[in-house]
Design a protein around this motif. Structure first.
Motif, PDB file in Angstrom:
ATOM      1  N   LEU A  55      -3.959 -19.514  43.257  1.00  0.00           N
ATOM      2  CA  LEU A  55      -3.946 -20.326  41.865  1.00  0.00           C
ATOM      3  C   LEU A  55      -2.550 -20.698  41.712  1.00  0.00           C
ATOM      4  CD1 LEU A  55      -6.396 -18.916  39.361  1.00  0.00           C
ATOM      5  CD2 LEU A  55      -6.557 -21.071  40.845  1.00  0.00           C
ATOM      6  N   GLY A  56      -1.547 -19.803  42.160  1.00  0.00           N
ATOM      7  CA  GLY A  56      -0.095 -19.542  41.620  1.00  0.00           C
ATOM      8  C   GLY A  56       0.459 -20.868  42.052  1.00  0.00           C
ATOM      9  N   ASP A  57      -0.051 -21.765  43.069  1.00  0.00           N
ATOM     10  CA  ASP A  57       0.785 -23.137  43.502  1.00  0.00           C
ATOM     11  C   ASP A  57       0.086 -24.140  43.037  1.00  0.00           C
ATOM     12  OD1 ASP A  57       2.630 -21.758  45.119  1.00  0.00           O
ATOM     13  OD2 ASP A  57       1.414 -21.665  46.663  1.00  0.00           O
ATOM     14  N   ARG A  58      -0.823 -24.036  42.128  1.00  0.00           N
ATOM     15  CA  ARG A  58      -1.456 -25.162  41.349  1.00  0.00           C
ATOM     16  C   ARG A  58      -0.442 -25.784  40.409  1.00  0.00           C
ATOM     17  NH1 ARG A  58      -7.908 -24.423  40.462  1.00  0.00           N
ATOM     18  NH2 ARG A  58      -8.576 -23.644  42.590  1.00  0.00           N
ATOM     19  N   PRO A  59      -0.221 -27.321  40.385  1.00  0.00           N
ATOM     20  CA  PRO A  59       0.590 -27.656  39.566  1.00  0.00           C
ATOM     21  C   PRO A  59       0.213 -27.532  38.393  1.00  0.00           C
ATOM     22  CG  PRO A  59       0.116 -29.351  41.289  1.00  0.00           C
ATOM     23  CD  PRO A  59      -0.855 -28.062  41.466  1.00  0.00           C
ATOM     24  N   MET A  60      -0.694 -27.696  37.975  1.00  0.00           N
ATOM     25  CA  MET A  60      -1.491 -27.354  36.523  1.00  0.00           C
ATOM     26  C   MET A  60      -1.228 -26.273  35.886  1.00  0.00           C
ATOM     27  SD  MET A  60      -5.249 -27.662  34.778  1.00  0.00           S
ATOM     28  CE  MET A  60      -5.654 -29.398  35.224  1.00  0.00           C
ATOM     29  N   ILE A  61      -1.490 -25.069  36.860  1.00  0.00           N
ATOM     30  CA  ILE A  61      -1.158 -23.835  36.204  1.00  0.00           C
ATOM     31  C   ILE A  61       0.361 -23.501  36.243  1.00  0.00           C
ATOM     32  CG2 ILE A  61      -1.601 -21.474  36.755  1.00  0.00           C
ATOM     33  CD1 ILE A  61      -4.275 -22.264  37.973  1.00  0.00           C
TER      34      ILE A  61
ATOM     35  N   GLU B 206      -7.276 -11.860  28.779  1.00  0.00           N
ATOM     36  CA  GLU B 206      -7.265 -13.316  28.640  1.00  0.00           C
ATOM     37  C   GLU B 206      -6.666 -14.008  29.996  1.00  0.00           C
ATOM     38  OE1 GLU B 206      -7.969 -15.604  25.974  1.00  0.00           O
ATOM     39  OE2 GLU B 206      -9.201 -13.765  25.634  1.00  0.00           O
ATOM     40  N   TYR B 207      -5.686 -13.138  30.720  1.00  0.00           N
ATOM     41  CA  TYR B 207      -5.151 -13.674  31.828  1.00  0.00           C
ATOM     42  C   TYR B 207      -6.208 -13.767  32.835  1.00  0.00           C
ATOM     43  CZ  TYR B 207      -0.211 -14.170  30.713  1.00  0.00           C
ATOM     44  OH  TYR B 207       1.054 -14.261  29.980  1.00  0.00           O
ATOM     45  N   ARG B 208      -6.881 -12.698  33.030  1.00  0.00           N
ATOM     46  CA  ARG B 208      -8.133 -12.742  33.783  1.00  0.00           C
ATOM     47  C   ARG B 208      -9.074 -13.600  33.986  1.00  0.00           C
ATOM     48  NH1 ARG B 208      -5.782  -7.770  33.717  1.00  0.00           N
ATOM     49  NH2 ARG B 208      -5.862  -6.388  35.468  1.00  0.00           N
ATOM     50  N   LEU B 209      -9.716 -13.763  32.542  1.00  0.00           N
ATOM     51  CA  LEU B 209     -10.604 -14.968  32.243  1.00  0.00           C
ATOM     52  C   LEU B 209     -10.018 -16.335  32.381  1.00  0.00           C
ATOM     53  CD1 LEU B 209     -12.005 -13.821  28.579  1.00  0.00           C
ATOM     54  CD2 LEU B 209     -13.217 -14.019  30.935  1.00  0.00           C
ATOM     55  N   GLY B 210      -8.818 -16.386  32.321  1.00  0.00           N
ATOM     56  CA  GLY B 210      -8.242 -17.838  32.693  1.00  0.00           C
ATOM     57  C   GLY B 210      -8.034 -18.065  34.124  1.00  0.00           C
ATOM     58  N   GLY B 211      -8.005 -17.144  34.857  1.00  0.00           N
ATOM     59  CA  GLY B 211      -7.862 -17.008  36.404  1.00  0.00           C
ATOM     60  C   GLY B 211      -9.513 -17.334  36.880  1.00  0.00           C
ATOM     61  N   LEU B 212     -10.246 -16.528  36.363  1.00  0.00           N
ATOM     62  CA  LEU B 212     -11.731 -16.704  36.692  1.00  0.00           C
ATOM     63  C   LEU B 212     -12.227 -17.918  36.581  1.00  0.00           C
ATOM     64  CD1 LEU B 212     -12.785 -12.985  35.849  1.00  0.00           C
ATOM     65  CD2 LEU B 212     -12.897 -14.008  38.148  1.00  0.00           C
ATOM     66  N   TYR B 213     -11.828 -18.737  35.469  1.00  0.00           N
ATOM     67  CA  TYR B 213     -12.530 -19.795  34.948  1.00  0.00           C
ATOM     68  C   TYR B 213     -11.855 -20.930  35.957  1.00  0.00           C
ATOM     69  CZ  TYR B 213     -15.117 -18.175  31.157  1.00  0.00           C
ATOM     70  OH  TYR B 213     -16.054 -17.706  30.201  1.00  0.00           O
ATOM     71  N   PHE B 214     -10.581 -20.833  36.372  1.00  0.00           N
ATOM     72  CA  PHE B 214      -9.852 -21.726  37.327  1.00  0.00           C
ATOM     73  C   PHE B 214     -10.644 -21.624  38.598  1.00  0.00           C
ATOM     74  CE2 PHE B 214      -6.275 -22.349  34.202  1.00  0.00           C
ATOM     75  CZ  PHE B 214      -6.353 -23.619  34.211  1.00  0.00           C
ATOM     76  N   ILE B 215     -10.969 -20.523  39.143  1.00  0.00           N
ATOM     77  CA  ILE B 215     -11.414 -20.237  40.351  1.00  0.00           C
ATOM     78  C   ILE B 215     -12.905 -20.772  40.371  1.00  0.00           C
ATOM     79  CG2 ILE B 215     -12.401 -18.291  41.844  1.00  0.00           C
ATOM     80  CD1 ILE B 215      -9.621 -18.580  42.436  1.00  0.00           C
ATOM     81  N   THR B 216     -13.649 -20.618  39.403  1.00  0.00           N
ATOM     82  CA  THR B 216     -15.202 -21.104  39.373  1.00  0.00           C
ATOM     83  C   THR B 216     -15.265 -22.516  38.858  1.00  0.00           C
ATOM     84  OG1 THR B 216     -15.235 -20.059  37.164  1.00  0.00           O
ATOM     85  CG2 THR B 216     -16.055 -18.862  39.023  1.00  0.00           C
ATOM     86  N   HIS B 217     -13.885 -23.512  38.727  1.00  0.00           N
ATOM     87  CA  HIS B 217     -13.922 -24.705  38.526  1.00  0.00           C
ATOM     88  C   HIS B 217     -14.481 -25.240  37.225  1.00  0.00           C
ATOM     89  CE1 HIS B 217     -13.380 -25.161  42.864  1.00  0.00           C
ATOM     90  NE2 HIS B 217     -14.530 -24.658  43.044  1.00  0.00           N
TER      91      HIS B 217
ATOM     92  N   ILE C 180     -12.490 -25.767  34.534  1.00  0.00           N
ATOM     93  CA  ILE C 180     -11.076 -25.904  34.100  1.00  0.00           C
ATOM     94  C   ILE C 180     -10.614 -25.966  32.514  1.00  0.00           C
ATOM     95  CG2 ILE C 180      -9.022 -27.692  34.441  1.00  0.00           C
ATOM     96  CD1 ILE C 180     -10.224 -26.602  36.933  1.00  0.00           C
ATOM     97  N   GLN C 181     -11.529 -26.499  31.740  1.00  0.00           N
ATOM     98  CA  GLN C 181     -11.157 -26.480  30.139  1.00  0.00           C
ATOM     99  C   GLN C 181     -11.140 -24.883  29.803  1.00  0.00           C
ATOM    100  OE1 GLN C 181      -9.877 -29.752  29.991  1.00  0.00           O
ATOM    101  NE2 GLN C 181     -10.659 -29.139  27.893  1.00  0.00           N
ATOM    102  N   LYS C 182     -12.047 -24.021  29.980  1.00  0.00           N
ATOM    103  CA  LYS C 182     -12.156 -22.706  29.768  1.00  0.00           C
ATOM    104  C   LYS C 182     -10.936 -22.230  30.504  1.00  0.00           C
ATOM    105  CE  LYS C 182     -17.013 -22.058  28.995  1.00  0.00           C
ATOM    106  NZ  LYS C 182     -18.115 -21.285  29.464  1.00  0.00           N
ATOM    107  N   GLY C 183     -10.524 -22.406  31.444  1.00  0.00           N
ATOM    108  CA  GLY C 183      -9.428 -21.997  32.185  1.00  0.00           C
ATOM    109  C   GLY C 183      -8.075 -22.130  31.336  1.00  0.00           C
ATOM    110  N   ARG C 184      -7.882 -23.372  30.971  1.00  0.00           N
ATOM    111  CA  ARG C 184      -6.794 -24.045  30.252  1.00  0.00           C
ATOM    112  C   ARG C 184      -6.441 -23.134  28.956  1.00  0.00           C
ATOM    113  NH1 ARG C 184      -4.307 -28.856  30.988  1.00  0.00           N
ATOM    114  NH2 ARG C 184      -4.191 -29.007  28.601  1.00  0.00           N
ATOM    115  N   PHE C 185      -7.816 -23.043  28.260  1.00  0.00           N
ATOM    116  CA  PHE C 185      -7.919 -22.425  27.003  1.00  0.00           C
ATOM    117  C   PHE C 185      -7.414 -20.773  27.113  1.00  0.00           C
ATOM    118  CE2 PHE C 185     -10.016 -19.433  23.951  1.00  0.00           C
ATOM    119  CZ  PHE C 185      -9.672 -19.760  22.776  1.00  0.00           C
ATOM    120  N   HIS C 186      -7.996 -20.136  28.100  1.00  0.00           N
ATOM    121  CA  HIS C 186      -7.755 -18.910  28.209  1.00  0.00           C
ATOM    122  C   HIS C 186      -6.367 -18.500  28.610  1.00  0.00           C
ATOM    123  CE1 HIS C 186     -11.502 -16.997  26.611  1.00  0.00           C
ATOM    124  NE2 HIS C 186     -11.958 -17.896  27.377  1.00  0.00           N
TER     125      HIS C 186
END
Length: 468
Positions: free
Chosen positions: A450-456, A409-420, A422-428
């Motif tokens: 991604l570490g410094d992104r405010p949302m994350i 789940e962490y990897r999916l979250g990160g990958l979805y954020f990287i590929t823009h 966002i909704q899937k990234g937040r969910f995972h």
């Protein structure tokens, strides 16, 4: 070569001579039976059929020749014809046990094992010499094995061994049944009782040792194998098993001695060579270990344990280039071996050959290795290669085997954020934090951007507060 009339092969020689010349010679029915038996034993079915045909022409009323005919029909799966002949023979000799034995054989070949057992029991009742019925008891035991009725099978194999204490096949089958039933103590008790009456039976001592080995009573196992060797000092299997016991007892020098005895008694086996290599490795004698690992793969290039041993030998010493050399050879010999591909992937990863490592992990998965670390390692390499879509697809497949797993789940979250996405990234990411907040370091480790992104940072911070 000339044959005298006293030569036991003389009827066979005459018969084969007759076939070549097309002359018709007379043989008594016993001679035909011996000729047919010889051909069946040697797998010469066509010649056996020829002998049966000629035999019945000369002795049309011979029951035994008809029974050989039935045997051939069973081999050819002509069960209806075999039954027809057996029914005819039964009318002529209703108390002939051989007719029932062949009838049971026909039934067994058609998977009618219960009926085969009933028929064999009739044959046993008809037998004039019950003390010599070891073969019949063995046949009943085999039918029970076909039915997975191991308790009943044991009963009849024991009867078989009581009739013929030298029937080691029955002894092996008894132990096989106990093994299947996980009744090691019962097997030990039976073998000890058997050995009370047959103290020099090396096969029984060998089997007893294997039972003690299974329950990890290595001292008694060692003693049993010693007695097997005393009973027969050329018994290769006993030296092999004793070597395995000595390894468990960490007596590596003595284990090597036993394995080396097998090399002197018989053709060297890859198993013995491999075990000697492992023993030398445990003793820290790397030169000798390597020598025997090389001998192993030279003796049997298809033994995967040999290639794995020499590959891991170099891996433990961080010599990944040498390890890669050997695992490449192994893969070239057997490209369908999943263990080879897993090692191939790991070694290439250690050498930072990421494209080759990814190929190795992909092949490992294709061959059915669905361990979690295989999925994750492939994902991490794909991420490092910038193959984000392939990484996501790989993780979705992994999630089918390991649903709701935080590392996925962490990897999916990160990958979805990287590929823009966002909704899937937040969910995972939220799902991953819900499953295990302590694994949140995966985001910064695999996706440092991604570490410094405010949302994350906010999602992770909120999850940690809630967990506290």
């Amino acid at each position: 070569m000339n044959y005298s009339h006293d030569d036991e092969n003389y009827p066979l020689t005459r018969f084969e001579s007759m076939l070549k010349t097309n002359d018709i010679l007379f043989f008594d029915s016993n001679e035909f039976e011996n000729i047919i038996h010889h051909y069946l034993e040697n797998g010469k079915i066509a010649l056996a059929k020829r002998a049966i045909k000629l035999g019945l022409e000369q002795h049309p009323t011979s029951i035994n020749l008809r029974l050989f005919q039935v045997e051939i029909l069973v081999i050819e799966n002509k069960f209806a014809e075999a039954d027809e002949i057996l029914d005819m023979l039964h009318e002529i000799e209703p108390n002939n046990e051989e007719i029932y034995i062949q009838k049971a054989n026909v039934l067994s070949k058609q998977d009618e094992h219960e009926k085969a057992i009933e028929t064999l029991l009739i044959a046993i009742d008809l037998s004039p010499t019950p003390e010599e019925d070891a073969d019949l008891y063995a046949l009943v035991g085999m039918e029970y094995l076909f039915l997975d009725q191991f308790e009943n099978a044991v009963i009849y194999f024991k009867k078989c061994l009581e009739s013929d204490t030298s029937d080691y096949s029955a002894l092996h089958n008894i132990v096989y049944c106990y093994d299947f039933l996980n009744q090691n103590e019962e097997a030990i008790s039976y073998l000890n009782n058997f050995l009370d009456s047959n103290p020099y039976c090396e096969v029984a001592w060998h089997q007893l040792g294997r039972q003690y080995f299974t329950i990890k009573d290595y001292a008694k196992a060692n003693a049993a194998f010693d007695f097997a060797i005393i009973s027969d000092d050329t018994f290769v299997g006993a030296y092999i098993e004793k070597g395995k016991v000595l390894e468990k007892l960490k007596q590596y020098e003595e284990a090597i001695e036993n394995y080396k005895v097998t090399l002197a008694l018989d053709e060297p086996t890859s198993f013995a060579l491999l075990r000697i290599g492992h023993c030398y490795e445990k003793l820290g004698r790397d030169d000798m270990a390597l020598q025997f690992f090389n001998k192993t793969i030279k003796d049997d290039a298809l033994l995967d344990k040999g290639w794995i041993a020499i590959t891991k030998f170099y891996m433990k010493r961080l010599d990944y280039h040498q390890a890669l050399k050997f695992i490449n050879k192994a893969v070239n010999i057997d490209g369908e071996n999943v263990l080879y591909w897993k090692l191939y992937a790991i070694i290439n990863k250690r050498l930072n050959f990421l494209e080759e490592a990814e190929i190795g992990y992909k092949r490992t998965l294709e061959l059915g290795n669905y361990e979690l670390d295989t999925w994750l390692d492939r994902t991490d390499i794909l991420i490092a290669l910038g193959e984000y879509d392939a990484s996501i697809y790989n993780l979705i497949q992994a999630a089918e085997f390991y649903p709701e797993h935080p590392e996925i789940e962490y990897r999916l979250g990160g990958l979805y954020f990287i590929t823009h996405q966002i909704q899937k990234g937040r969910f995972h990411l939220k799902n991953a934090l819900r499953l295990n907040v302590d694994y949140s370091f995966i985001i910064t480790e695999l996706f440092p951007l991604l570490g410094d992104r405010p949302m994350i940072k906010a999602i992770i911070s909120q999850a940690k507060k809630t967990s506290d």
